[in-house]
Write a protein that holds these residues in place. Structure first.
Motif, short mmCIF file in Angstrom:
data_model
loop_
_atom_site.label_atom_id
_atom_site.label_comp_id
_atom_site.label_asym_id
_atom_site.label_seq_id
_atom_site.Cartn_x
_atom_site.Cartn_y
_atom_site.Cartn_z
N VAL A 588 19.12 26.50 -10.92
CA VAL A 588 19.02 26.32 -9.47
C VAL A 588 20.29 26.83 -8.79
CG1 VAL A 588 18.92 24.58 -7.63
CG2 VAL A 588 17.33 24.47 -9.55
N ILE A 589 21.42 26.73 -9.50
CA ILE A 589 22.67 27.27 -8.96
C ILE A 589 22.58 28.79 -8.95
CG2 ILE A 589 25.18 27.30 -9.19
CD1 ILE A 589 24.05 24.52 -8.66
N PHE A 590 22.45 29.39 -10.12
CA PHE A 590 22.24 30.83 -10.25
C PHE A 590 21.46 31.10 -11.53
CE2 PHE A 590 26.27 31.36 -7.68
CZ PHE A 590 25.65 31.94 -6.57
N HIS A 591 20.62 32.13 -11.50
CA HIS A 591 19.92 32.57 -12.70
C HIS A 591 20.88 33.28 -13.65
CE1 HIS A 591 15.51 32.64 -11.03
NE2 HIS A 591 16.13 31.50 -10.83
N ASP A 592 20.48 33.39 -14.91
CA ASP A 592 21.26 34.16 -15.88
C ASP A 592 21.47 35.60 -15.40
OD1 ASP A 592 21.44 32.01 -17.53
OD2 ASP A 592 20.18 32.82 -19.13
N SER A 593 20.45 36.16 -14.74
CA SER A 593 20.56 37.55 -14.28
C SER A 593 21.69 37.71 -13.27
CB SER A 593 19.24 38.01 -13.67
OG SER A 593 18.80 37.11 -12.66
N THR A 594 21.92 36.69 -12.44
CA THR A 594 23.02 36.75 -11.48
C THR A 594 24.36 36.62 -12.20
OG1 THR A 594 21.62 35.80 -9.76
CG2 THR A 594 23.98 35.73 -9.39
N LEU A 595 24.43 35.72 -13.20
CA LEU A 595 25.67 35.61 -13.98
C LEU A 595 25.98 36.92 -14.69
CD1 LEU A 595 25.55 32.06 -15.64
CD2 LEU A 595 26.38 32.73 -13.38
N LEU A 596 24.95 37.57 -15.22
CA LEU A 596 25.17 38.83 -15.92
C LEU A 596 25.70 39.89 -14.96
CD1 LEU A 596 24.91 40.26 -18.62
CD2 LEU A 596 22.57 40.87 -18.03
N GLU A 597 25.22 39.88 -13.73
CA GLU A 597 25.74 40.83 -12.74
C GLU A 597 27.19 40.50 -12.38
OE1 GLU A 597 24.57 43.73 -11.52
OE2 GLU A 597 23.16 43.40 -13.15
N MET A 598 27.55 39.22 -12.40
CA MET A 598 28.96 38.87 -12.19
C MET A 598 29.82 39.47 -13.29
SD MET A 598 28.84 34.86 -11.04
CE MET A 598 27.58 34.24 -9.92
N VAL A 599 29.33 39.43 -14.51
CA VAL A 599 30.07 40.03 -15.63
C VAL A 599 30.16 41.55 -15.46
CG1 VAL A 599 30.06 40.43 -18.13
CG2 VAL A 599 29.43 38.19 -17.22
N ASN A 600 29.05 42.16 -15.08
CA ASN A 600 29.01 43.61 -14.94
C ASN A 600 29.88 44.11 -13.78
OD1 ASN A 600 27.22 43.89 -17.07
ND2 ASN A 600 25.40 43.85 -15.77
N GLN A 601 29.78 43.42 -12.62
CA GLN A 601 30.44 43.91 -11.41
C GLN A 601 31.82 43.30 -11.17
OE1 GLN A 601 27.92 43.98 -7.90
NE2 GLN A 601 26.06 44.11 -9.15
N ARG A 602 32.06 42.12 -11.70
CA ARG A 602 33.33 41.41 -11.52
C ARG A 602 33.82 41.46 -10.06
NH1 ARG A 602 36.38 40.33 -16.47
NH2 ARG A 602 35.09 40.92 -18.25
N PRO A 603 33.05 40.87 -9.14
CA PRO A 603 33.46 40.89 -7.73
C PRO A 603 34.77 40.14 -7.54
CG PRO A 603 31.69 39.31 -8.08
CD PRO A 603 31.81 40.10 -9.35
N ARG A 604 35.60 40.62 -6.60
CA ARG A 604 36.93 40.04 -6.38
C ARG A 604 37.02 39.26 -5.08
NH1 ARG A 604 39.49 39.83 -11.18
NH2 ARG A 604 39.08 41.75 -12.35
N ASN A 605 36.01 39.37 -4.22
CA ASN A 605 36.08 38.67 -2.94
C ASN A 605 34.67 38.29 -2.50
OD1 ASN A 605 34.92 41.06 -1.65
ND2 ASN A 605 36.97 41.95 -1.85
#
Length: 635
Positions: A588-605
């Motif tokens: 409900v917080i975030f799907h695995d797919s969103t976490l994987l995109e965090m790993v891929n993109q590593r947003p800074r802001n």
């Protein structure tokens, strides 16, 4: 009042208009996705304009958005008919997390809570309300609907209306009353699977004969299908899970309640956390076990088919069948609970002679009428054909739903590890002759002893060591003869005698003995070669690397570098902590797919974080800082 609640209210008051721009605004602002998938945009536009629809879309294809977004855009309250309390609770929890005004009405609410929801409906202070069909058709609720401004009726899990389906719910037959009492309110019926017969019954029983049908592809390309010959199925399954899913959540289906409990206990003894679920458990235990499964990251639920319909957990990475289901439709529905988030998942099934015999016996012993039994026999034949195919399993599965896949999928066991076909005509003649000469009353074990020339006590007692077929099958092993008999029963050359439990020849089997037709048989693999599944998962995840990286293989994230894997686990820990604080499932917080995109993109802001899929305005505001801090800590 925060921005998302403001959006929701403005949408229900119609200030966003009723065109495609309003729907896209809702998708982006609330749900955090840039564009619609497949037929979503067309379906939503059709429903927003006040038209009826029947939506057939695979699990994970985004069916819920097809009524949730119209609920935000159209003026009034959307009533969602849902068959399970747990499903209502999960979907309402997820919608509230997005800032959507949603609620449910079911027996889990106290009287005061129920009155508050009813008041909100009448006053237009709610966008979606979920209700079970049993409550919906009561005079009290029908009166409540008469006093409520209605936007839409959404009939979820619509296949429950079909007596030919596998989840029949008689209460669904009464839902035509909605159109009779509110003929101007549009209706959308949705299901993840329905063969042609079930589709027709949905339209007829729900009065949707004039509704536009939206039929999406039934293909789930992220799922790897695998069927293995049953030897020691628990050990086979555990080896498969250890290789491919050492820390993932999944479901294991068993035919009986006793096997469910035994398997769950066995998995726990092997170090895999598992819980049982079946209709014989007390309701409180079932609810507690399901709640733990929904909120845990790596729990295995061992269950009968009583578990699963409407399970909204997107990161179920595998579905295993220790016993085959009764139809391909049931198989598709059950395996479809894996990989709802679109990331790689596995459907694994063990299948053997005893299963074929049992399924045939259950069908023939059924008290159903001839026409119903004929339909069920066709469904079983399709399932057995899927299990025994030497071709692409996905092509067979999709063909069942009248869909053609032009090329083999490359992501099932028969594509990854091609099956050898051999001319089994002579072997079949020997096997069938043994059935005939022993009186058509024995099962595979005794018949194989006769073919191999084993002078067991039973063989000697029946004088079967004097038959012409005694010892004529020494060219094949016991395991190979088991495969031959399994395929002969599965393909209709033999049937199961109900009196003795043994085999009897069919007309097709007689034709083989007489040399009037040939038989091609598949050669069962000697070893289960797991490398193909692992490589397929890696290809789908789009990440490189090798097994020597030291991270778990076959998971949703494919093969990550050590640094990326450390970030993945840190992000997952962050998600788990936030979920526990709020008593909601982690997804409900975030799907695995969103976490994987965090790993891929590593947003800074925050600006970069806002562009991640699944990050709407509400979640950006609530969670960006926590996850950005984790990303910064990992370089």
């Amino acid at each position: 009042m925060d921005s998302l609640f403001t959006f929701s209210r403005r949408a229900s008051n119609g200030s966003f208009g009723d065109g495609p721009e309003a729907a896209l605004d809702a998708l982006q602002s609330v749900f955090g996705y840039d564009s619609f998938r497949g037929q979503q945009a067309e379906i939503i536009d059709h429903v927003v304009r006040g038209n009826d629809a029947l939506v057939l879309m695979p699990t994970g294809g985004g069916k819920s958005l097809c009524y949730q977004i119209p609920a935000l855009v159209r003026d009034g309250v959307t009533v969602v008919v849902s068959p399970l309390i747990a499903l209502m609770r999960d979907q309402v929890t997820a919608l509230k997390e997005l800032g959507v005004r949603a609620a449910f009405l079911n027996s889990s609410l106290g009287a005061a809570e129920a009155r508050e929801v009813e008041r909100d409906m009448v006053q237009g202070e709610i966008d979606l309300v979920y209700v079970a069909p049993e409550r919906l058709v009561t005079p009290r609720f029908l009166d409540l609907l008469d006093r409520t401004k209605l936007a839409l009726f959404a009939l979820d899990e619509a296949h429950c209306v079909s007596q030919w389906g596998h989840d029949f719910r008689p209460e669904y037959l009464q839902l035509s009353i909605l159109h009779e009492r509110h003929p101007t309110v549009p209706r959308v019926a949705l299901t993840a699977t329905a063969d042609v017969q079930t589709r027709n019954e949905i339209k007829e029983k729900l009065g949707l004969t004039e509704a536009r049908v939206f039929l999406s592809s039934f293909d789930r390309p992220n799922i790897t299908y695998r069927v293995v010959p049953k030897k020691s199925e628990r050990q086979q399954m555990l080896a498969f899970l250890n290789e491919n899913h050492p820390e993932d959540a999944g479901i294991v289906y068993c035919m009986s309640r006793a096997k469910v409990e035994d398997t769950a206990a066995w998995l726990n003894a092997q170090g895999r956390e598992a819980l049982p679920y079946h209709a014989g458990l007390p309701a409180a235990v079932r609810e507690a076990n399901q709640d733990r499964f929904i909120k845990s990251e790596g729990l295995v639920m061992v269950a009968t088919v009583a578990f699963g319909m409407g399970i909204d957990k997107p990161n179920v990475r595998f579905v295993c069948h220790l016993d085959p289901p009764k139809s391909l439709e049931a198989y598709y529905q059950e395996t479809g609970r894996a990989g709802r988030d679109g990331l790689p998942a596995n459907a694994w099934m063990s299948y053997g002679m005893a299963d074929v015999v049992m399924l045939r016996q259950m069908l023939e012993q059924s008290e159903a009428g001839d026409s119903h039994r004929r339909v069920e026999r066709g469904k079983l034949d399709a399932l057995l054909g899927f299990c025994e195919t030497s071709g692409c399993r996905r092509q067979v599965l999709l063909n069942y739903f009248n869909e053609t896949l032009a090329e083999p999928c490359g992501n099932c066991d028969t594509c990854l590890d091609p099956v050898e076909i051999w001319d089994g005509t002579v072997a079949a003649q020997k096997a069938l002759s043994a059935v005939y000469r022993t009186g058509q009353r024995y099962g595979a074990g005794h018949l194989i002893d006769v073919l191999l020339g084993n002078t067991t006590e039973k063989v000697a007692q029946q004088a079967h060591d004097t038959l012409k077929t005694f010892g004529v099958g020494k060219d094949l092993s016991k395991t190979e003869w088991q495969s031959v008999y399994r395929q002969l029963v599965a393909n209709g050359f033999l049937t199961v005698d109900l009196e003795y439990g043994g085999f009897r020849l069919t007309d097709a089997g007689v034709a083989v003995i007489k040399g009037q037709r040939t038989v091609g048989l598949r050669k069962d693999p000697v070893l289960e070669r797991r490398r193909g599944v692992r490589d397929a998962l890696r290809r789908q995840s789009g990440r490189g690397g090798s097994a020597s990286d030291g991270v778990s293989r076959g998971s949703a994230r494919g093969t990550l570098s050590a640094a990326d894997d450390a970030l993945w686990h840190a992000l997952r820990d962050c998600r788990t902590g936030l979920a526990k604080e709020q008593s909601v499932p982690p997804y409900v917080i975030f799907h695995d797919s969103t976490l994987l995109e965090m790993v891929n993109q590593r947003p800074r802001n925050r600006e970069a974080f806002a562009h991640l899929p699944g990050v709407g305005a509400r979640k950006l505001e609530r969670y960006a800082d926590a996850f950005l801090e984790v990303i910064r800590e990992h370089g």
